[in-house]
Write a protein that holds these residues in place. Structure first.
Motif, PDB file in Angstrom:
ATOM      1  N   ALA A  39       0.875  -1.178   0.000  1.00 38.47           N
ATOM      2  CA  ALA A  39       0.000   0.000   0.000  1.00 38.47           C
ATOM      3  C   ALA A  39       0.909   1.224   0.000  1.00 38.47           C
ATOM      4  CB  ALA A  39      -0.900  -0.010   1.229  1.00 38.47           C
ATOM      5  N   PRO A  40       0.364   2.388  -0.410  1.00 42.60           N
ATOM      6  CA  PRO A  40       1.226   3.579  -0.362  1.00 42.60           C
ATOM      7  C   PRO A  40       1.721   3.844   1.056  1.00 42.60           C
ATOM      8  CG  PRO A  40      -0.810   4.039  -1.554  1.00 42.60           C
ATOM      9  CD  PRO A  40      -0.970   2.674  -0.927  1.00 42.60           C
ATOM     10  N   VAL A  41       2.925   4.385   1.143  1.00 43.93           N
ATOM     11  CA  VAL A  41       3.469   4.786   2.444  1.00 43.93           C
ATOM     12  C   VAL A  41       3.000   6.220   2.679  1.00 43.93           C
ATOM     13  CG1 VAL A  41       5.581   5.246   3.752  1.00 43.93           C
ATOM     14  CG2 VAL A  41       5.482   3.293   2.181  1.00 43.93           C
ATOM     15  N   ARG A  42       2.205   6.424   3.734  1.00 39.76           N
ATOM     16  CA  ARG A  42       1.672   7.756   4.015  1.00 39.76           C
ATOM     17  C   ARG A  42       2.361   8.343   5.238  1.00 39.76           C
ATOM     18  NH1 ARG A  42      -3.610   6.509   5.498  1.00 39.76           N
ATOM     19  NH2 ARG A  42      -3.092   4.306   5.296  1.00 39.76           N
ATOM     20  N   VAL A  43       2.829   9.558   5.090  1.00 38.27           N
ATOM     21  CA  VAL A  43       3.447  10.229   6.235  1.00 38.27           C
ATOM     22  C   VAL A  43       2.800  11.597   6.409  1.00 38.27           C
ATOM     23  CG1 VAL A  43       5.697   9.093   6.067  1.00 38.27           C
ATOM     24  CG2 VAL A  43       5.309  11.190   4.808  1.00 38.27           C
ATOM     25  N   GLY A  44       2.753  12.066   7.648  1.00 40.71           N
ATOM     26  CA  GLY A  44       2.196  13.386   7.909  1.00 40.71           C
ATOM     27  C   GLY A  44       2.629  13.859   9.277  1.00 40.71           C
ATOM     28  N   GLY A  45       2.641  15.166   9.460  1.00 41.53           N
ATOM     29  CA  GLY A  45       3.013  15.707  10.765  1.00 41.53           C
ATOM     30  C   GLY A  45       3.447  17.153  10.658  1.00 41.53           C
ATOM     31  N   VAL A  56      10.873  17.009  13.810  1.00 36.55           N
ATOM     32  CA  VAL A  56       9.772  16.403  13.063  1.00 36.55           C
ATOM     33  C   VAL A  56       8.961  15.538  14.006  1.00 36.55           C
ATOM     34  CG1 VAL A  56       9.174  14.719  11.266  1.00 36.55           C
ATOM     35  CG2 VAL A  56      11.004  16.378  10.862  1.00 36.55           C
ATOM     36  N   LYS A  57       7.651  15.795  14.060  1.00 33.84           N
ATOM     37  CA  LYS A  57       6.756  14.919  14.820  1.00 33.84           C
ATOM     38  C   LYS A  57       5.633  14.512  13.894  1.00 33.84           C
ATOM     39  CE  LYS A  57       7.322  16.168  19.635  1.00 33.84           C
ATOM     40  NZ  LYS A  57       6.621  16.463  20.874  1.00 33.84           N
ATOM     41  N   GLY A  58       5.425  13.225  13.776  1.00 38.26           N
ATOM     42  CA  GLY A  58       4.378  12.797  12.868  1.00 38.26           C
ATOM     43  C   GLY A  58       4.132  11.315  12.933  1.00 38.26           C
ATOM     44  N   GLN A  59       3.527  10.823  11.863  1.00 40.31           N
ATOM     45  CA  GLN A  59       3.150   9.417  11.801  1.00 40.31           C
ATOM     46  C   GLN A  59       3.414   8.865  10.426  1.00 40.31           C
ATOM     47  OE1 GLN A  59      -0.927   8.694  12.892  1.00 40.31           O
ATOM     48  NE2 GLN A  59      -0.251   7.792  14.827  1.00 40.31           N
ATOM     49  N   VAL A  60       3.659   7.577  10.369  1.00 41.72           N
ATOM     50  CA  VAL A  60       3.771   6.894   9.088  1.00 41.72           C
ATOM     51  C   VAL A  60       2.825   5.701   9.137  1.00 41.72           C
ATOM     52  CG1 VAL A  60       5.854   5.714   9.952  1.00 41.72           C
ATOM     53  CG2 VAL A  60       5.295   5.601   7.532  1.00 41.72           C
ATOM     54  N   ALA A  61       2.166   5.448   8.003  1.00 45.48           N
ATOM     55  CA  ALA A  61       1.246   4.308   7.942  1.00 45.48           C
ATOM     56  C   ALA A  61       1.363   3.639   6.592  1.00 45.48           C
ATOM     57  CB  ALA A  61      -0.188   4.778   8.174  1.00 45.48           C
ATOM     58  N   THR A  62       1.317   2.325   6.595  1.00 48.81           N
ATOM     59  CA  THR A  62       1.296   1.576   5.340  1.00 48.81           C
ATOM     60  C   THR A  62       0.882   0.130   5.631  1.00 48.81           C
ATOM     61  OG1 THR A  62       2.484   1.081   3.292  1.00 48.81           O
ATOM     62  CG2 THR A  62       3.726   0.836   5.335  1.00 48.81           C
ATOM     63  N   THR A  63       0.930  -0.705   4.597  1.00 51.48           N
ATOM     64  CA  THR A  63       0.605  -2.123   4.757  1.00 51.48           C
ATOM     65  C   THR A  63       1.736  -2.954   4.198  1.00 51.48           C
ATOM     66  OG1 THR A  63      -1.731  -1.591   4.479  1.00 51.48           O
ATOM     67  CG2 THR A  63      -1.130  -3.901   4.291  1.00 51.48           C
ATOM     68  N   LEU A  64       2.193  -3.896   5.008  1.00 52.50           N
ATOM     69  CA  LEU A  64       3.283  -4.773   4.593  1.00 52.50           C
ATOM     70  C   LEU A  64       2.734  -6.164   4.307  1.00 52.50           C
ATOM     71  CD1 LEU A  64       5.758  -3.838   7.473  1.00 52.50           C
ATOM     72  CD2 LEU A  64       5.752  -2.897   5.169  1.00 52.50           C
TER      73      LEU A  64
END
Ligand SMILES: [Zn+2]
Ligand SMILES: [Zn+2]
Length: 179
Positions: A39-45, A56-64
């Motif tokens: 799945a796409p690697v999504r980052v934000g913060g 940098v403070k944030g999150q990363v989300a994806t599916t492996l």
């Protein structure tokens, strides 16, 4: 490459910048091999110029796509990890790249950019589970025939074997082989 442009922010101590990005990576490289990313690697913060560093403070989300330790089937694993990273460069402040006061890592700026990829990769690797199981109740494979026991019971006799009998059987098998 997940890159954040910070040319403006570098010149604004106390300033803050929000970021959001999404990228396709084909795999996550780990010490034991490459894990497919499905799945796409999504980052934000946010990035904050503290006067010394860019925080940098944030999150990363994806599916492996992991492989089950027990039944060897592939399964999808959703991962959400938090990011907290410090970046420094000559133009930002006095902090040096290397180690901060708490023993944490201060990463280098690439000119006017923060390249988040190394931090994102590390965060994903840290978020991997200790055991890779397609489900908690996975029954695994039959040790004799290899049947996936989640899909049904095999015909094997799985009663524990008396070790003395096993030795005798082994002897008989060898005899048979010789004839
Ligand atoms: Zn399994
Ligand atoms: Zn079996």
């Amino acid at each position: 490459m997940v890159k954040i442009g910070v040319s403006d922010l570098k010149a604004r101590p106390g300033g803050e910048l929000e970021f959001k990005a999404q990228e396709k990576w084909s795999y996550l490289a780990t010490a034991t091999g490459n894990i497919p990313i499905v799945a796409p690697v999504r980052v934000g913060g946010t990035v904050t110029n503290t006067g010394k560093i860019l925080l940098v403070k944030g999150q990363v989300a994806t599916t492996l796509e992991l492989t089950c330790d027990r039944c060897l089937e592939k399964f999808r694993y959703s991962v959400v990890a938090s990011l907290e990273e410090e970046y420094a460069g000559a133009a930002v402040g006095q902090a040096a790249v290397g180690e901060n006061e708490e023993g944490g890592e201060v990463r280098p700026l690439e000119g006017d950019f923060i390249d988040l990829k190394p931090a994102v990769e590390e965060a994903l690797i840290l978020a991997l589970p200790m055991k890779w199981l397609c489900r908690e109740s996975c029954r695994g494979l039959c040790a004799s025939c290899g049947q996936n026991l989640n899909e049904g019971q095999c015909q094997c006799d799985t009663r524990p074997v008396d070790p003395r009998l096993a030795a005798l059987e082994e002897l008989l098998r060898k005899r048979e082989g010789e004839n």
